[in-house]
Motif scaffolding. Structure first.
Motif, mmCIF file in Angstrom:
data_model
loop_
_atom_site.group_PDB
_atom_site.id
_atom_site.type_symbol
_atom_site.label_atom_id
_atom_site.label_comp_id
_atom_site.label_asym_id
_atom_site.label_seq_id
_atom_site.Cartn_x
_atom_site.Cartn_y
_atom_site.Cartn_z
ATOM 1 N N ASN A 1 -11.013 43.562 -9.123
ATOM 2 C CA ASN A 1 -10.584 44.106 -10.410
ATOM 3 C C ASN A 1 -11.789 44.350 -11.300
ATOM 4 O O ASN A 1 -12.882 43.840 -11.048
ATOM 5 N N SER A 2 -11.574 45.112 -12.361
ATOM 6 C CA SER A 2 -12.640 45.415 -13.324
ATOM 7 C C SER A 2 -13.914 45.868 -12.621
ATOM 8 O O SER A 2 -15.016 45.382 -12.909
ATOM 9 N N LEU A 3 -13.754 46.793 -11.696
ATOM 10 C CA LEU A 3 -14.884 47.228 -10.887
ATOM 11 C C LEU A 3 -15.936 47.936 -11.732
ATOM 12 O O LEU A 3 -15.613 48.647 -12.699
ATOM 13 N N LYS A 4 -17.196 47.717 -11.344
ATOM 14 C CA LYS A 4 -18.341 48.290 -12.035
ATOM 15 C C LYS A 4 -19.121 49.176 -11.063
ATOM 16 O O LYS A 4 -19.060 48.976 -9.852
ATOM 17 N N PRO A 5 -19.896 50.121 -11.582
ATOM 18 C CA PRO A 5 -20.707 50.952 -10.685
ATOM 19 C C PRO A 5 -21.616 50.122 -9.774
ATOM 20 O O PRO A 5 -21.852 50.508 -8.619
ATOM 21 N N GLU A 6 -22.078 48.993 -10.259
ATOM 22 C CA GLU A 6 -22.960 48.151 -9.438
ATOM 23 C C GLU A 6 -22.227 47.440 -8.302
ATOM 24 O O GLU A 6 -22.859 46.793 -7.465
ATOM 25 N N ASP A 7 -20.913 47.556 -8.255
ATOM 26 C CA ASP A 7 -20.152 47.029 -7.117
ATOM 27 C C ASP A 7 -20.139 48.012 -5.948
ATOM 28 O O ASP A 7 -19.647 47.680 -4.868
ATOM 29 N N THR A 8 -20.676 49.199 -6.169
ATOM 30 C CA THR A 8 -20.721 50.197 -5.100
ATOM 31 C C THR A 8 -21.562 49.700 -3.935
ATOM 32 O O THR A 8 -22.713 49.295 -4.114
ATOM 33 N N ALA A 9 -20.967 49.709 -2.750
ATOM 34 C CA ALA A 9 -21.640 49.193 -1.558
ATOM 35 C C ALA A 9 -20.718 49.383 -0.356
ATOM 36 O O ALA A 9 -19.534 49.724 -0.513
ATOM 37 N N VAL A 10 -21.278 49.128 0.812
ATOM 38 C CA VAL A 10 -20.441 48.966 2.001
ATOM 39 C C VAL A 10 -20.055 47.494 2.075
ATOM 40 O O VAL A 10 -20.927 46.617 2.020
ATOM 41 N N TYR A 11 -18.768 47.252 2.188
ATOM 42 C CA TYR A 11 -18.260 45.888 2.239
ATOM 43 C C TYR A 11 -17.942 45.515 3.684
ATOM 44 O O TYR A 11 -17.224 46.247 4.375
ATOM 45 N N TYR A 12 -18.489 44.385 4.113
ATOM 46 C CA TYR A 12 -18.336 43.933 5.492
ATOM 47 C C TYR A 12 -17.530 42.640 5.550
ATOM 48 O O TYR A 12 -17.781 41.709 4.787
ATOM 49 N N CYS A 13 -16.630 42.605 6.496
ATOM 50 C CA CYS A 13 -15.897 41.377 6.787
ATOM 51 C C CYS A 13 -16.696 40.555 7.793
ATOM 52 O O CYS A 13 -17.286 41.107 8.738
ATOM 53 N N HIS A 14 -16.721 39.261 7.589
ATOM 54 C CA HIS A 14 -17.440 38.337 8.472
ATOM 55 C C HIS A 14 -16.530 37.141 8.722
ATOM 56 O O HIS A 14 -15.846 36.661 7.805
ATOM 57 N N ALA A 15 -16.524 36.663 9.945
ATOM 58 C CA ALA A 15 -15.690 35.496 10.259
ATOM 59 C C ALA A 15 -16.348 34.665 11.351
ATOM 60 O O ALA A 15 -17.026 35.205 12.231
ATOM 61 N N VAL A 16 -16.133 33.384 11.279
ATOM 62 C CA VAL A 16 -16.582 32.465 12.331
ATOM 63 C C VAL A 16 -15.357 32.113 13.159
ATOM 64 O O VAL A 16 -14.416 31.469 12.648
ATOM 65 N N ILE A 17 -15.366 32.555 14.417
ATOM 66 C CA ILE A 17 -14.166 32.501 15.256
ATOM 67 C C ILE A 17 -14.481 31.871 16.590
ATOM 68 O O ILE A 17 -15.501 32.187 17.218
ATOM 69 N N GLY A 18 -13.598 30.989 17.011
ATOM 70 C CA GLY A 18 -13.664 30.438 18.346
ATOM 71 C C GLY A 18 -12.542 31.034 19.187
ATOM 72 O O GLY A 18 -11.406 31.163 18.716
ATOM 73 N N THR A 19 -12.859 31.415 20.400
ATOM 74 C CA THR A 19 -11.825 31.957 21.287
ATOM 75 C C THR A 19 -11.426 30.905 22.309
ATOM 76 O O THR A 19 -11.954 29.788 22.312
ATOM 77 N N ILE A 20 -10.530 31.285 23.208
ATOM 78 C CA ILE A 20 -10.087 30.343 24.221
ATOM 79 C C ILE A 20 -11.198 30.093 25.239
ATOM 80 O O ILE A 20 -11.117 29.146 26.030
ATOM 81 N N ALA A 21 -12.258 30.910 25.220
ATOM 82 C CA ALA A 21 -13.337 30.770 26.200
ATOM 83 C C ALA A 21 -14.698 30.474 25.580
ATOM 84 O O ALA A 21 -15.645 30.175 26.314
ATOM 85 N N THR A 22 -14.820 30.563 24.243
ATOM 86 C CA THR A 22 -16.127 30.385 23.619
ATOM 87 C C THR A 22 -16.043 29.474 22.416
ATOM 88 O O THR A 22 -14.995 29.350 21.766
ATOM 89 N N ILE A 23 -17.166 28.843 22.102
ATOM 90 C CA ILE A 23 -17.241 28.030 20.889
ATOM 91 C C ILE A 23 -17.298 28.966 19.690
ATOM 92 O O ILE A 23 -17.622 30.162 19.844
ATOM 93 N N PRO A 24 -16.998 28.492 18.486
ATOM 94 C CA PRO A 24 -17.018 29.362 17.311
ATOM 95 C C PRO A 24 -18.371 30.013 17.095
ATOM 96 O O PRO A 24 -19.420 29.361 17.208
ATOM 97 N N ARG A 25 -18.314 31.313 16.787
ATOM 98 C CA ARG A 25 -19.526 32.067 16.472
ATOM 99 C C ARG A 25 -19.179 33.161 15.485
ATOM 100 O O ARG A 25 -17.999 33.486 15.307
ATOM 101 N N PRO A 26 -20.195 33.723 14.835
ATOM 102 C CA PRO A 26 -19.921 34.744 13.813
ATOM 103 C C PRO A 26 -19.619 36.113 14.406
ATOM 104 O O PRO A 26 -20.178 36.507 15.414
ATOM 105 N N TYR A 27 -18.715 36.819 13.740
ATOM 106 C CA TYR A 27 -18.371 38.193 14.070
ATOM 107 C C TYR A 27 -18.437 39.020 12.789
ATOM 108 O O TYR A 27 -18.180 38.515 11.692
ATOM 109 N N TRP A 28 -18.723 40.323 12.956
ATOM 110 C CA TRP A 28 -18.796 41.246 11.826
ATOM 111 C C TRP A 28 -17.864 42.428 12.049
ATOM 112 O O TRP A 28 -17.709 42.898 13.173
ATOM 113 N N GLY A 29 -17.274 42.921 10.964
ATOM 114 C CA GLY A 29 -16.580 44.192 11.010
ATOM 115 C C GLY A 29 -17.575 45.324 10.834
ATOM 116 O O GLY A 29 -18.765 45.093 10.607
#
Length: 120
Positions: free
Chosen positions: A83-111
């Motif tokens: 909310n209340s967005l400003k011009p300085e908020d302009t950017a590419v926004y990336y999702c990041h998550a630390v996820i463990g699968t059924i075969a691997t220990i948790p590690r970071p992933y990026w969108g």
């Protein structure tokens, strides 16, 4: 294989609002944390907001009081209400998550990122 897919970016006028979404898919066993980062042209990628599996949140000082991060664990989805967005908020926004699968220990992933442009 794990994928993070973002949506919700776009062009908005100063003072406006946007809601970003990011959904994780794949052979997910656990998601420890989900975050939003952003990168403006010529600048480093910086943390905007993060949320743990228990719901604890943290925000960059520049967005406190304006942005809200939330999470739907059942849908493996994280949201960023801006909310209340400003011009300085302009950017590419990336999702990041630390996820463990059924075969691997948790590690970071990026969108792949979603563009947010704040301009009149």
């Amino acid at each position: 294989q794990v994928q993070l897919v973002e949506s919700g970016g776009g062009l908005v006028q100063p003072g406006g609002s946007l809601r970003l979404s990011c959904t994780a898919s794949g052979s997910i066993f656990t998601i420890i944390a989900m975050d939003w980062f952003r990168q403006a042209p010529g600048k480093e990628r910086d943390l905007v907001a993060g949320i743990t599996s228990s719901g604890s949140t943290n925000y960059a000082d520049s967005v406190k009081g304006r942005f809200t991060i939330s999470r739907d664990n059942a849908k493996n989805t994280v949201y960023l209400q801006m909310n209340s967005l400003k011009p300085e908020d302009t950017a590419v926004y990336y999702c990041h998550a630390v996820i463990g699968t059924i075969a691997t220990i948790p590690r970071p992933y990026w969108g792949r990122g979603t563009q947010v442009t704040v301009s009149s």
